[in-house]
Design an enzyme around this catalytic site. Structure first.
Site, PDB file in Angstrom:
ATOM      1  N   CYS A 176      89.996  45.493  75.287  1.00  0.00           N
ATOM      2  CA  CYS A 176      90.517  46.556  74.412  1.00  0.00           C
ATOM      3  C   CYS A 176      91.753  47.200  75.017  1.00  0.00           C
ATOM      4  O   CYS A 176      91.657  48.069  75.887  1.00  0.00           O
ATOM      5  CB  CYS A 176      89.427  47.600  74.169  1.00  0.00           C
ATOM      6  SG  CYS A 176      90.010  48.978  73.165  1.00  0.00           S
ATOM      7  N   CYS A 185      92.067  50.942  74.492  1.00  0.00           N
ATOM      8  CA  CYS A 185      91.227  51.754  75.371  1.00  0.00           C
ATOM      9  C   CYS A 185      91.787  51.785  76.799  1.00  0.00           C
ATOM     10  O   CYS A 185      91.736  52.815  77.460  1.00  0.00           O
ATOM     11  CB  CYS A 185      89.809  51.183  75.451  1.00  0.00           C
ATOM     12  SG  CYS A 185      89.140  50.586  73.899  1.00  0.00           S
ATOM     13  N   ASP A 186      92.286  50.655  77.291  1.00  0.00           N
ATOM     14  CA  ASP A 186      92.510  50.519  78.735  1.00  0.00           C
ATOM     15  C   ASP A 186      93.955  50.333  79.182  1.00  0.00           C
ATOM     16  O   ASP A 186      94.227  50.391  80.390  1.00  0.00           O
ATOM     17  CB  ASP A 186      91.680  49.331  79.271  1.00  0.00           C
ATOM     18  CG  ASP A 186      90.187  49.560  79.053  1.00  0.00           C
ATOM     19  OD1 ASP A 186      89.763  50.727  79.089  1.00  0.00           O
ATOM     20  OD2 ASP A 186      89.455  48.581  78.842  1.00  0.00           O
TER      21      ASP A 186
END
Ligand code: NAP
Length: 309
Positions: free
Chosen positions: A133, A136-137
């Site tokens: 992701c 997200c990261d």
């Protein structure tokens, strides 16, 4: 007993909830492990009609959920682990131990990221350098070098997005041709921070003394030569696997686990009262808008089914 239980709250499930709720059936939506579905991990959705400036993936399904709740849909977080669709009352057993009963069920459980299975991937997954992701990261890799695996739209989109943070992105694809659409390919080839590594299959992931990723080893599919690419992060974007394992034996599915409709509707199953929608039942289009369209169709047919009972 519920009128309609909808499994999944991504674009398909949330749209089904809007339609079923607006028709007065007060559906119960079981959200599963990723409320809002996969689209919530996309930074910007540019091709969902009605948003000329694009819309954040999380906001898109959040808005859908609010719209469904306005008409009386209810959302609960629970995960179904087995079903009994043999009778007119559909029974769903949750991991929480709760047993749900419904006259009709719409399965819109989506799909989960596929992994390569190469050594090191599992070991460093989630916090130690391997991610599925970018939204997200990616911010954890500010000023660092990372690799993205895959040659589809997801890989290209992630590679582009990550260049907002990383100093360099290696886009590693196993073939010499992208599967991604032309516009996405143009964006990656035109991005000076992206280096294409084609004909390269991930071989293994190496860690450093700190227990985090330090390099990706790839194998040239033509020469067989190995190359070690020093990276701090690896984003795996090689497609998805339908979240349908719990339905094995209860509903027909293909060899990859994609649910199969029993007619041209795409949303009917051989079980009266059970409908399918979205990425768990679509191996071809897999777009937010096509999932939403399937959700609407499934809900309309569930309504007709209930009205005829
Ligand atoms: P995809 O189109 O199925 O592409 C998966 C890619 O991963 C392919 O290039 C495939 O290689 C590669 N791959 C699969 N298994 C692999 C393995 N074990 N090792 C190495 N590489 C592997 O999946 P996607 O990119 O997630 O896209 C899914 C759908 O969502 C598509 O319809 C796409 O158009 C859509 N989507 C659209 C957008 C957008 O429009 N903005 C963004 C994201 C996704 P091969 O090519 O060799 O098979």
């Amino acid at each position: 007993m519920e009128n309609i239980i909808i499994l999944g709250s991504g674009c398909a499930g949330a749209t089904a909830a809007i339609y079923a709720a607006r028709a007065g059936f007060s559906p119960l939506v079981l959200e599963g492990s990723l409320p809002g579905g996969q689209i919530t991990t996309t930074s910007e959705v540019e091709n969902f009609p009605g948003f000329p400036e694009g819309i954040d993936g999380y906001m898109l399904t959040f808005n859908m959920r609010q719209q469904a709740e306005k008409f009386g849909a209810r959302f609960e977080v629970d995960q179904i682990e087995s079903v009994d669709f043999s009778g007119p009352v559909k029974k769903l057993v949750a991991t929480s131990g709760k047993v749900y009963e419904a006259k009709s069920v719409i399965v819109a459980t989506g799909a989960a990221p596929r992994l390569t299975g190469v050594p090191g991937e599992k070991e460093f997954y989630g916090g130690n350098g391997v991610s599925t992701c970018a939204t997200c990261d990616a911010a954890f890799y500010r000023g660092k070098e990372v690799a993205v695996l895959g040659g589809g739209d997801s890989a290209c989109e992630e590679a582009n997005f990550i260049t907002r943070f990383a100093s360099k992105v290696y886009l590693v694809h196993r073939r010499d041709k992208f599967r991604a659409s032309d516009i996405m390919v143009k964006r990656v080839t035109g991005n000076p921070k992206i280096e294409l590594v084609m004909n390269a299959a991930a071989e293994r992931i190496l860690g450093g003394a700190d227990g985090k990723v330090r390099a990706l080893v790839v194998k040239d599919s033509l020469s067989g030569a190995l190359r070690e690419i020093p990276v701090s992060g690896i984003f795996v974007a090689i497609g998805h696997i339908p979240n349908t394992k719990f339905l094995e034996g209860a509903l027909p599915m293909d060899e990859d686990g994609t649910l199969v409709s029993n007619d041209n509707s795409g949303v009917h199953t051989r079980v009266p009262g059970v409908f399918i929608a979205g990425d768990c039942a679509d191996r071809h289009y897999r777009q937010a808008i096509t999932a939403a369209g399937m959700g609407a169709r499934a809900a309309l047919d569930a309504q007709r089914y209930l009205e005829n009972q």
